[in-house]
Write an enzyme that holds these catalytic residues in place. Sequence first.
Site, short mmCIF file in Angstrom:
data_model
loop_
_atom_site.label_atom_id
_atom_site.label_comp_id
_atom_site.label_asym_id
_atom_site.label_seq_id
_atom_site.Cartn_x
_atom_site.Cartn_y
_atom_site.Cartn_z
N ARG A 1 -16.24 8.53 13.15
CA ARG A 1 -17.06 8.90 14.31
C ARG A 1 -18.39 8.16 14.34
O ARG A 1 -18.91 7.87 15.42
CB ARG A 1 -17.26 10.41 14.36
CG ARG A 1 -15.97 11.09 14.78
CD ARG A 1 -16.11 12.56 14.96
NE ARG A 1 -14.95 13.07 15.67
CZ ARG A 1 -14.50 14.31 15.58
NH1 ARG A 1 -15.12 15.18 14.82
NH2 ARG A 1 -13.45 14.68 16.26
N LYS B 1 2.50 24.56 17.95
CA LYS B 1 2.87 25.58 18.93
C LYS B 1 3.14 25.08 20.34
O LYS B 1 2.44 24.20 20.83
CB LYS B 1 1.72 26.59 19.03
CG LYS B 1 1.56 27.45 17.82
CD LYS B 1 0.71 28.61 18.23
CE LYS B 1 0.04 29.30 17.09
NZ LYS B 1 -1.26 29.82 17.53
N GLY C 1 -6.81 14.45 17.43
CA GLY C 1 -6.40 15.57 16.59
C GLY C 1 -5.59 15.16 15.37
O GLY C 1 -5.87 14.14 14.75
N GLY D 1 -8.95 18.00 21.43
CA GLY D 1 -8.91 18.90 22.59
C GLY D 1 -9.18 18.16 23.88
O GLY D 1 -8.52 18.39 24.90
#
Length: 397
Positions: free
Chosen positions: A37, A201, A354, A377
């Site tokens: 980052r 999920k 992610g 996200g």
Amino acid sequence: MFNKKTIEDIKVQGKRVLVRCDFNVPLKDGVITDENRLNGALPTIKYLIENGAKVILCSHLGKPKGEAKPELSLQPVAKRLSEMLGKEVVFACDDNVVGENAKEAVSKMENGDVILLQNTRYRKEETKNEESFSKELASLAEIFVNDAFGTAHRAHCSTVGAGEFLEERACGYLIQKELKFLGEAVANPVRPFTAILGGAKVSDKIAVINELLEKVDNLIIGGGMAYTFLKAQGYEIGTSLVEEDKVEYAKEMMEKAKAKGVKLLLPIDNAVATEFKDVERIVTEDANIPEGHMGLDIGPKTINEYVETVKNSKTIVWNGPMGVFEFKNFAEGTLAVAKAMAELTDATTVIGGGDSAAAVNQLGFGDKMTHVSTGGGASLEFLEGKELPGIVALDNK
Ligand code: AMP
């Protein structure tokens, strides 16, 4: 959302520029353990220095929840950035972020100087986008630059609010790059266009499955979320991860794929174990999973099928691992997909942040992809077709 002003569209010489960066880096005992980052933020910071701006950097780090937590201070970032830039990054250590230190440091700035403010989430107003803190941040600067793609899906004081009280609002190089690659991949894909979705999920990926079915030629599903789909197809899934309340949704999505002419690929065999541990990899004959076993990775026949589809695609977007890649014995599916993407030479390959970005970087394939998104996200919401507040708030060209 794509026609936004960039730092090259504004006059920055002699201006105080508030730059929202993503310095949410992993720290261990005060040492930064992954500098991706920081590296990602450098082009924008260097451009502003070289063009004579007074550069005021800000970011959040972790979740201090409105309190000054010393272990979440941005001080180590200021130190490391100073080394990387070869010039001092003055750290304004105010626990209230915009305090005496920050104000004094800003008042002494010369063109090309750089200051880093303390963790914006030390202030409870930050995540509520409260005007009072937005105005305090804005009082330090004249121009707002957002370069934090990882938080662009959040409307906070430092990502949205502060900009409203400044003269101009532009994006930095990192956001510009994210918009170019994620945006073009989805808006104008060279076909065949394949999306690969995995991870734990179905419920986290509902909106993205629905949206991608409108756009792709192939939708590959792996990871824990595949078992809800296999159950919907009537297979035995043993003790695999399943969301009973999403079985109907999975059926609907399978019907939607059929109606849209999208090829939906699901596992045709699995790598299973009797417990959620890095134990021996047992391969099933077909999609059925024996009683007392759980699917932890896609099986060899599935890997072949998925890899073939990847090889025949011209645009590929991937979000979420194909199995529990953290376990050595169940990383094969994720590794094979990453490798197949990395080997493509005339396709656009985009990794949507992610866990899949972490996996691809960890496996050393990061620089072989067209683009590895820095926002998990944010990239997911982008792929869902949502407008990201941190980008919407910037000036149009
Ligand atoms: P996500 O954050 O939704 O992308 O999920 C990533 C997580 O999903 C990783 O930590 C994986 O270990 C986990 N995962 C992938 N496949 C499976 C699986 N078959 N069963 C349980 N967890 C899985």
